[in-house]
Motif scaffolding. Structure first.
Motif, PDB file in Angstrom:
ATOM      1  N   VAL A  15      48.303 -11.294  80.952  1.00 52.17           N
ATOM      2  CA  VAL A  15      48.652 -10.420  79.840  1.00 52.17           C
ATOM      3  C   VAL A  15      48.657  -8.973  80.348  1.00 52.17           C
ATOM      4  CG1 VAL A  15      48.035  -9.647  77.528  1.00 52.17           C
ATOM      5  CG2 VAL A  15      47.602 -12.002  78.214  1.00 52.17           C
ATOM      6  N   LEU A  16      49.815  -8.313  80.256  1.00 48.35           N
ATOM      7  CA  LEU A  16      49.946  -6.946  80.750  1.00 48.35           C
ATOM      8  C   LEU A  16      49.724  -5.901  79.668  1.00 48.35           C
ATOM      9  CD1 LEU A  16      53.105  -7.308  83.039  1.00 48.35           C
ATOM     10  CD2 LEU A  16      50.693  -7.642  83.621  1.00 48.35           C
ATOM     11  N   ALA A  17      50.128  -6.194  78.454  1.00 51.67           N
ATOM     12  CA  ALA A  17      49.986  -5.228  77.363  1.00 51.67           C
ATOM     13  C   ALA A  17      50.115  -5.966  76.046  1.00 51.67           C
ATOM     14  CB  ALA A  17      51.059  -4.138  77.468  1.00 51.67           C
ATOM     15  N   LYS A  18      49.507  -5.424  74.998  1.00 45.48           N
ATOM     16  CA  LYS A  18      49.679  -6.003  73.670  1.00 45.48           C
ATOM     17  C   LYS A  18      49.356  -4.968  72.603  1.00 45.48           C
ATOM     18  CE  LYS A  18      45.218  -8.424  74.160  1.00 45.48           C
ATOM     19  NZ  LYS A  18      44.589  -9.751  74.172  1.00 45.48           N
ATOM     20  N   GLN A  19      50.053  -5.086  71.474  1.00 49.38           N
ATOM     21  CA  GLN A  19      49.900  -4.193  70.338  1.00 49.38           C
ATOM     22  C   GLN A  19      49.941  -5.023  69.064  1.00 49.38           C
ATOM     23  OE1 GLN A  19      49.612  -0.680  70.272  1.00 49.38           O
ATOM     24  NE2 GLN A  19      49.384  -0.744  72.494  1.00 49.38           N
ATOM     25  N   ALA A  20      49.327  -4.509  67.982  1.00 53.83           N
ATOM     26  CA  ALA A  20      49.321  -5.234  66.719  1.00 53.83           C
ATOM     27  C   ALA A  20      49.149  -4.272  65.559  1.00 53.83           C
ATOM     28  CB  ALA A  20      48.192  -6.271  66.705  1.00 53.83           C
ATOM     29  N   VAL A  21      49.753  -4.607  64.425  1.00 51.83           N
ATOM     30  CA  VAL A  21      49.547  -3.875  63.173  1.00 51.83           C
ATOM     31  C   VAL A  21      49.436  -4.893  62.044  1.00 51.83           C
ATOM     32  CG1 VAL A  21      50.738  -1.767  63.875  1.00 51.83           C
ATOM     33  CG2 VAL A  21      52.028  -3.592  62.780  1.00 51.83           C
ATOM     34  N   GLU A  22      48.711  -4.533  60.986  1.00 49.29           N
ATOM     35  CA  GLU A  22      48.576  -5.422  59.830  1.00 49.29           C
ATOM     36  C   GLU A  22      49.725  -5.177  58.865  1.00 49.29           C
ATOM     37  OE1 GLU A  22      44.844  -5.835  57.909  1.00 49.29           O
ATOM     38  OE2 GLU A  22      43.702  -5.701  59.766  1.00 49.29           O
ATOM     39  N   LEU A  23      50.813  -5.845  59.103  1.00 49.16           N
ATOM     40  CA  LEU A  23      51.997  -5.784  58.251  1.00 49.16           C
ATOM     41  C   LEU A  23      52.723  -7.107  58.407  1.00 49.16           C
ATOM     42  CD1 LEU A  23      54.007  -4.128  56.475  1.00 49.16           C
ATOM     43  CD2 LEU A  23      55.145  -3.501  58.600  1.00 49.16           C
ATOM     44  N   GLY A  24      52.995  -7.790  57.284  1.00 46.44           N
ATOM     45  CA  GLY A  24      53.614  -9.098  57.403  1.00 46.44           C
ATOM     46  C   GLY A  24      54.485  -9.462  56.219  1.00 46.44           C
ATOM     47  N   GLY A  25      54.869 -10.717  56.182  1.00 45.40           N
ATOM     48  CA  GLY A  25      55.752 -11.200  55.139  1.00 45.40           C
ATOM     49  C   GLY A  25      55.179 -11.069  53.741  1.00 45.40           C
ATOM     50  N   ASP A  26      53.846 -11.123  53.630  1.00 46.21           N
ATOM     51  CA  ASP A  26      53.238 -10.926  52.319  1.00 46.21           C
ATOM     52  C   ASP A  26      53.537  -9.532  51.780  1.00 46.21           C
ATOM     53  OD1 ASP A  26      52.255 -13.455  52.391  1.00 46.21           O
ATOM     54  OD2 ASP A  26      50.155 -12.900  52.614  1.00 46.21           O
ATOM     55  N   ASP A  27      53.563  -8.549  52.674  1.00 44.49           N
ATOM     56  CA  ASP A  27      53.896  -7.188  52.252  1.00 44.49           C
ATOM     57  C   ASP A  27      55.347  -7.118  51.771  1.00 44.49           C
ATOM     58  OD1 ASP A  27      51.371  -5.663  53.130  1.00 44.49           O
ATOM     59  OD2 ASP A  27      51.928  -6.757  54.934  1.00 44.49           O
ATOM     60  N   VAL A  28      56.229  -7.850  52.460  1.00 47.98           N
ATOM     61  CA  VAL A  28      57.638  -7.882  52.032  1.00 47.98           C
ATOM     62  C   VAL A  28      57.754  -8.494  50.647  1.00 47.98           C
ATOM     63  CG1 VAL A  28      59.936  -8.766  52.577  1.00 47.98           C
ATOM     64  CG2 VAL A  28      58.429  -7.982  54.420  1.00 47.98           C
ATOM     65  N   ASP A  29      56.998  -9.569  50.390  1.00 56.45           N
ATOM     66  CA  ASP A  29      56.996 -10.161  49.056  1.00 56.45           C
ATOM     67  C   ASP A  29      56.578  -9.127  48.011  1.00 56.45           C
ATOM     68  OD1 ASP A  29      57.694 -12.531  50.279  1.00 56.45           O
ATOM     69  OD2 ASP A  29      55.663 -13.358  50.234  1.00 56.45           O
ATOM     70  N   GLY A  30      55.584  -8.325  48.358  1.00 57.65           N
ATOM     71  CA  GLY A  30      55.142  -7.278  47.443  1.00 57.65           C
ATOM     72  C   GLY A  30      56.227  -6.246  47.176  1.00 57.65           C
TER      73      GLY A  30
END
Length: 539
Positions: free
Chosen positions: A226-241
């Motif tokens: 694993v060279l690099a990784k990023q993450a944010v809390e945003l997903g399909g549930d937010d799109v439903d909202g």
């Protein structure tokens, strides 16, 4: 050969894979799963419906959705994954006058999944791997581990496990970052040295990882780094909202009893529009508007989804360039995972940043579970610590464990930076600690996991002695600093501390199993109080 079972526990849907013969395959449990309409992959809705106060009668997956067709079942819960790592005590359902928390719901869901597998295949589930989001806190993995371990002990909440056919004896439990699992899931067909970007966009989070395979040893049998990784809390549930905000009057959205039914309708029209069709948002025989591909595309753009994807990938490329000197041209392939990658233009936005010719045809619901199964079978991954880890320090050096002072005045001294590969050398970090006052009889070493505020790394301030510190300015920033070992006993000072000279020398290291280990030497007594003592397990 023992059977390896793997679970991609998603916020919206869960996928299960099994490997009995070295050929992993996605499972279809017809009573619990449904076929995803675009890819026809069997997925199980991550839903639970509790029927009684003891949690003995439980429906999960599609059976729970069907039972709760009108959204009125008080024992119905979904989205428990989002809360398991940070709010495991959050109330999600009620049955028979009893409240069921996110932890309870997750335990019931996994209990029923394992019970269904044992009933279907007539064998104990003794080897299980669950993929976990790389940006989640260690408490999420610990919650899962605790739930699985309880399967071995009928003394805890006996009724919870009453429906299991047999008690497993000696469960092997593993976790693996979801983006890494996705890369392994696609990597079974890669027999050459390659650098992959795994973009994982599900119901609750958006993640990306750069994974490098090594030579003819494919990721099935060789090593993946694993060279690099990023993450944010945003997903399909937010799109439903966002869809609900667009089509449904706020007065209707504010009725708790309609929330589930409205969410399912939002997901239904979202899937139609993403596939190039159109659908009327209908609730209780009334239409609130039509959603098609262009309208959904505009809605996603207006809410900043495409900008967030670009920001995430730009941060990933910057990390890759800074740490490894790898430029975008060095990326060979891009793989997409998670149902939300089917949303309009997501594939193109990812391609615009990383190269459209590199984006492969995707298996959005299968790669994570399949990759986790491959990992369980022995594929090795060279991973690194994702979050920063720091020592909580109060002004004057006296961290007494007073929660009020700790919340208001604490600062954090960096010990293990995010990006650290493990295992480390034994003296990776060395610190000297002096008593805070004459007569002090103990010193606490409170280790904290410092998350990424709004998806961005912490800006550590370097002091004149070379150490780096972070002082939260708001309650929101303090919320990203989670102490992992407040229950640990303090280090004794015998005789009591006196003067300002250093009293303890502490060296920190991370072993091959991610454990942060300390060696503590009392400089006054010239003796070791602890030697390579494991304190907390890092992510």
């Amino acid at each position: 050969m023992s059977t390896h079972w793997a679970i991609d526990l998603g916020t919206s849907n869960t996928t299960i894979c099994e490997d009995r013969s070295g050929r992993p395959r996605i499972l279809n449990l017809p009573d619990l799963a449904k076929l995803e309409p675009v890819t026809q992959t069997p997925v199980m809705p991550s839903c639970v419906c509790v029927m009684d106060r003891d949690g003995e009668e439980v429906l999960i997956g599609q059976a729970a959705v069907t039972y709760n067709w009108d959204g009125q079942a008080t024992g119905f819960a979904r989205g428990f994954k989002r809360y398991l790592g940070t709010e495991s005590g959050r109330a999600l359902a009620r049955a028979g006058g009893r409240i069921f928390t996110a932890q309870d719901i997750a335990a019931l869901f996994l209990r029923e999944v394992i019970g269904a597998l044992e009933a279907r295949f007539g064998e104990e589930v003794t080897d299980i791997t669950i993929a976990t989001p790389s940006g989640f806190y260690e408490t999420y993995r610990a919650e899962l581990q605790a739930i699985i371990r309880r399967l071995k002990h009928r003394g805890w909440w006996a009724l919870m496990w009453a429906r299991l056919r047999r008690r497993p004896t000696g469960i092997v439990f593993r976790t693996l970052d979801e983006p890494v699992a996705a890369a392994l899931g696609y990597g079974v067909d890669v027999g050459r040295p390659t650098t992959l970007v795994a973009f994982d966009f599900g119901g609750g989070s958006m993640e990306a990882a750069v994974v490098r395979t090594h030579g003819a040893r494919t990721v099935e049998t060789g090593r993946a780094e694993v060279l690099a990784k990023q993450a944010v809390e945003l997903g399909g549930d937010d799109v439903d909202g966002w869809i609900l905000e667009r089509f449904v009057p706020s007065a209707l959205r504010d009725w708790p009893e309609w929330e589930v039914a409205l969410r399912w309708e939002a997901e239904r029209v979202k899937l139609l529009a993403s596939a190039g069709n159109e659908g009327d948002f209908t609730f209780r025989n009334e239409s609130y508007g039509r959603l098609d591909y262009p309208v959904l595309n505009d809605l996603l753009a207006a809410n900043g989804l495409y900008a967030r994807i670009r920001e995430l990938l730009d941060a990933l490329l910057a990390e890759l360039r800074t740490r490894h000197g790898v430029l975008p041209d060095g990326i060979d392939d891009v793989i997409l995972e998670g149902g939300s990658t089917l949303l309009p233009e997501v594939r193109n936005v990812v391609g615009d940043v990383l190269g459209r010719d590199k984006v492969r045809e995707w298996l959005p619901f299968a790669a994570v579970a399949r990759g986790a199964c491959i990992f369980a079978g022995g594929a090795h991954v060279e991973d690194f610590i994702y979050h920063d880890y720091a020592l909580r320090v109060l002004p004057g050096g006296d961290d007494t464990g007073d929660d009020t002072r700790a919340e208001a005045d604490a600062e954090y001294e960096l010990l293990i930076p995010g990006g650290t590969c493990f295992p480390t050398v034994d003296n990776f970090a060395t610190r000297y600690y002096a008593p805070g006052f004459d007569g002090q009889r103990h010193i606490n070493l409170f280790i904290c996991e410092v998350g990424r505020v709004a998806g961005r790394p912490i800006d550590w301030t370097e002091r004149s002695n070379g150490s780096r510190h972070f002082v939260p300015k708001t309650a929101g920033e303090r919320a990203f600093c989670l102490c992992l070992n407040e229950a640990d006993p303090a280090l004794p000072l015998e005789p009591a501390g006196k003067g300002a000279a250093p009293r303890l020398r502490v060296t920190y290291a991370v072993d091959e199993n991610r454990w942060l280990c300390v060696t503590v030497h009392d400089l006054h007594r010239k003796t070791d109080l602890k030697v390579k003592h494991p304190v907390v397990r890092l992510r």
